[in-house]
Design a protein around this motif. Structure first.
Motif, short mmCIF file in Angstrom:
data_model
loop_
_atom_site.label_atom_id
_atom_site.label_comp_id
_atom_site.label_asym_id
_atom_site.label_seq_id
_atom_site.Cartn_x
_atom_site.Cartn_y
_atom_site.Cartn_z
N THR A 5 0.84 -1.20 0.00
CA THR A 5 0.00 0.00 0.00
C THR A 5 0.87 1.24 0.00
O THR A 5 1.80 1.35 0.81
CB THR A 5 -0.92 0.01 1.23
N ILE A 6 0.59 2.17 -0.90
CA ILE A 6 1.40 3.38 -1.00
C ILE A 6 1.16 4.27 0.21
O ILE A 6 0.02 4.56 0.57
CB ILE A 6 1.07 4.15 -2.29
N LEU A 7 2.23 4.71 0.83
CA LEU A 7 2.16 5.62 1.97
C LEU A 7 2.49 7.05 1.56
O LEU A 7 1.84 7.99 2.01
CB LEU A 7 3.12 5.15 3.07
N SER A 8 3.50 7.20 0.73
CA SER A 8 3.88 8.53 0.27
C SER A 8 4.67 8.39 -1.02
O SER A 8 5.10 7.29 -1.39
CB SER A 8 4.73 9.26 1.33
N GLY A 9 4.86 9.51 -1.69
CA GLY A 9 5.64 9.46 -2.91
C GLY A 9 5.99 10.84 -3.40
O GLY A 9 5.34 11.83 -3.05
N ALA A 10 7.05 10.88 -4.21
CA ALA A 10 7.39 12.14 -4.87
C ALA A 10 6.29 12.48 -5.86
O ALA A 10 5.63 11.60 -6.42
CB ALA A 10 8.74 12.00 -5.57
N ALA A 11 6.09 13.76 -6.08
CA ALA A 11 4.99 14.21 -6.91
C ALA A 11 5.03 13.59 -8.30
O ALA A 11 4.02 13.09 -8.81
CB ALA A 11 5.02 15.73 -7.01
N GLU A 12 6.20 13.60 -8.93
CA GLU A 12 6.30 13.07 -10.29
C GLU A 12 6.00 11.59 -10.34
O GLU A 12 5.32 11.10 -11.25
CB GLU A 12 7.68 13.33 -10.88
N ASP A 13 6.49 10.83 -9.36
CA ASP A 13 6.28 9.38 -9.37
C ASP A 13 4.81 9.03 -9.19
O ASP A 13 4.31 8.09 -9.81
CB ASP A 13 7.13 8.73 -8.29
N LEU A 14 4.12 9.76 -8.31
CA LEU A 14 2.69 9.51 -8.13
C LEU A 14 1.93 9.85 -9.41
O LEU A 14 1.02 9.12 -9.82
CB LEU A 14 2.16 10.34 -6.96
N LEU A 36 5.69 16.21 3.39
CA LEU A 36 6.48 15.46 4.36
C LEU A 36 7.94 15.91 4.34
O LEU A 36 8.40 16.51 3.36
CB LEU A 36 6.39 13.95 4.05
N PRO A 37 8.69 15.66 5.41
CA PRO A 37 10.09 16.13 5.49
C PRO A 37 10.97 15.69 4.33
O PRO A 37 11.91 16.39 3.96
CB PRO A 37 10.58 15.54 6.82
N ASN A 38 10.67 14.52 3.74
CA ASN A 38 11.49 14.05 2.62
C ASN A 38 11.01 14.61 1.28
O ASN A 38 11.48 14.19 0.22
CB ASN A 38 11.50 12.53 2.57
N GLY A 39 10.06 15.55 1.31
CA GLY A 39 9.56 16.15 0.08
C GLY A 39 8.44 15.38 -0.57
O GLY A 39 7.95 15.77 -1.63
N HIS A 40 8.01 14.28 0.06
CA HIS A 40 6.93 13.48 -0.51
C HIS A 40 5.57 14.09 -0.23
O HIS A 40 5.39 14.87 0.72
CB HIS A 40 6.96 12.07 0.09
N LEU A 41 4.59 13.68 -1.05
CA LEU A 41 3.18 13.94 -0.76
C LEU A 41 2.65 12.81 0.10
O LEU A 41 3.02 11.64 -0.08
CB LEU A 41 2.39 14.05 -2.06
N ASN A 42 1.77 13.15 1.02
CA ASN A 42 1.26 12.18 1.99
C ASN A 42 0.11 11.39 1.37
O ASN A 42 -1.06 11.70 1.56
CB ASN A 42 0.80 12.91 3.26
N PHE A 43 0.45 10.33 0.65
CA PHE A 43 -0.57 9.57 -0.06
C PHE A 43 -1.50 8.83 0.89
O PHE A 43 -2.67 8.59 0.56
CB PHE A 43 0.08 8.58 -1.03
N ALA A 44 -1.03 8.47 2.06
CA ALA A 44 -1.90 7.80 3.04
C ALA A 44 -3.06 8.70 3.42
O ALA A 44 -4.21 8.25 3.52
CB ALA A 44 -1.09 7.41 4.27
N MET A 45 -2.79 10.00 3.60
CA MET A 45 -3.86 10.93 3.91
C MET A 45 -4.70 11.21 2.67
O MET A 45 -5.92 11.39 2.76
CB MET A 45 -3.29 12.23 4.47
#
Length: 473
Positions: A47-56, A394-403
């Motif tokens: 299950t995806i938790l977070s990801g970089a904008a481009e990858d999502l 998120l601190p690593n620059g990811h978008l919070n996909f879980a939310m």
């Protein structure tokens, strides 16, 4: 956000894939955020938790051999608008499809083009069916037609495109007719108020509270069904939700939310008006008990928004202060409502009843058991709490996909509930009364309340004096 201009080479193939990435910097809350990390984080179940904008974004784009699930598509379409406009997103999808068609000789084959078309069509179906108001702008519809023109293969695929566009235009036309109708439907204010010594009003027109509750469900579902997910996101992004009515006026695209909030307030005032329309105490008591019975029937149906509006009307100061009237109301009738409206534990009693209604829906064998109309004010606040976390990088620059997923699941449930046709028979006289009956002004509600039961404390006495001075002779 502009992509690289594709370079066309021999055989019509694109040498360089156009960029579909976000700009390298996005500004959120005044902070400059970089999206250089190219990764997606998943849990042990995949299950995806977070990801970089481009990858999502890449995982949302359909190809010949891949089509994202409708749930995944909806989740990103709903949440990415906080970072990229729907128009820009559709432009990137068009660029992506141009590359896919021209990047490989195999993609030119009819079988491959049909596969690509079917995946693009499914993506567009999810978008136009569940977030159709994105296409109110003619430029969005034109761009969608451009995408279909690019991906369509033959008359059969073109027919599917035409069917989707027809359905989309029908939805938007229905919305326009609805909004025009509500703009022309002005709520009447009865001033000066007409009182009666006889038993009159809604309770006299329809003696059966269950019928009134069913007609309220018709109105609720009609108005709730017209609220688009994009309007809710617009509202969420508008700011603090302390005053839902004022906030809805600030949101540029929250027109139908304004209509729905206005209906709640109209029903609240109607309840108070119907009670104070009676100059005789016994009829005020009878009317109060009648609306308590209507509220109970709303619970049985699953119409929690009308329930809360009725209780709000019974709780208005001009009604709540009538101690002599309330002393004659049958106390047992109040117990179930007091239980439902207990705010303890963030309305834990109401939430338990709502959950029971959801369980009933899932196991329903009759259409009348498949009605859920949540308390809109509390729903909006719940959504806002989730959405406020969706927009935090998120601190690593990811978008919070879980939310993202949690927010989308809440709205998918709402879409399922609001698009349910009302299963009850319409009663035109009752519907007309609920929608068009003239209400008293706030001033007249309070003035009549003081005339029926004299003010006892100094603040009320002073207020009553001012009201009488301001009243026409």
């Amino acid at each position: 956000m502009n992509g690289t201009t594709p370079e066309i080479v021999k055989n019509g193939l694109i040498k360089e894939k156009p960029s579909v990435s976000f700009s390298t910097e996005i500004h959120v809350n005044g902070a400059s955020l970089c999206f250089e990390t190219n990764s997606i984080i998943m849990d042990s179940d995949g299950t995806i938790l977070s990801g970089a904008a481009e990858d999502l974004l890449q995982k949302m784009l359909p190809t010949r051999d891949y089509c994202p699930s409708r749930q995944f598509t909806f989740t990103l379409l709903l949440n990415l608008r906080a970072f990229i406009s729907p128009w820009d997103l559709l432009q990137k999808i068009l660029q992506h499809c141009m590359f896919e068609q021209n990047s490989n000789v195999d993609n030119f084959r009819r079988e491959s083009r049909v596969k690509m078309f079917e995946n693009v069509l499914q993506f567009c179906q999810e978008w136009t069916q569940n977030i159709p108001y994105d296409f109110r702008d003619a430029s969005m519809r034109d761009r969608l037609l451009e995408l279909f023109g690019l991906c369509s293969v033959d008359s059969s695929t073109q027919r599917k495109c035409d069917e989707l566009m027809y359905s989309l235009r029908s939805t938007l036309s229905k919305l326009e007719r609805y909004e025009n109708a509500l703009r022309s439907l002005q709520q009447n204010v009865e001033d000066p108020p007409i009182q009666s010594e006889l038993f009159v009003g809604l309770a006299n027109i329809c003696r059966d509270p269950s019928v009134v509750a069913q007609q309220l469900a018709h109105i609720e579902l009609e108005r709730l069904s017209m609220i688009g997910p994009d309007e809710l996101v617009e509202l969420m992004s508008s700011g603090d939700l302390e005053d839902l009515h004022q906030l809805s006026e600030k949101a540029n695209k929250a027109t139908n939310i304004q209509h729905y909030v206005a209906w709640f307030n109209q029903l609240t005032t109607l309840v108070a008006t119907e009670i104070l329309r009676h100059s005789r105490k016994k009829f005020r008591v009878k009317t109060i008990e009648y609306f308590i019975d209507v509220a109970k029937e709303c619970i049985n149906i699953g119409n929690f928004n009308s329930l809360m509006a009725i209780v709000a009307g019974l709780s208005l100061h001009p009604i709540a202060r009538l101690k002599k009237t309330w002393a004659r109301v049958e106390k047992s009738k109040l117990e179930i409502l007091q239980h439902q409206l207990d705010p303890t534990g963030n309305f834990v009693s109401y939430r338990a009843t709502l959950k029971a209604a959801i369980w009933r829906w899932e196991g329903a064998k009759q259409d009348t058991e498949k009605v859920i109309i949540p308390f809109f004010g509390l729903l909006i606040k719940d959504l806002f709490l989730i959405y406020s976390r969706c927009t935090v990088i998120l601190p690593n620059g990811h978008l919070n996909f879980a939310m993202f997923t949690q927010f989308a699941e809440q709205l998918r449930n709402l879409i399922k509930w609001k698009n349910r046709p009302c299963p009850f028979k319409r009663n035109p006289p009752v519907l007309q009364y609920l929608l068009l009956a003239a209400n008293y002004s706030d001033k007249n509600l309070l003035l009549l309340s003081y005339e029926y039961e004299s003010p006892e404390i100094s603040v009320e006495k002073e207020e009553y004096r001012r009201l009488k001075e301001d009243s026409p002779k």
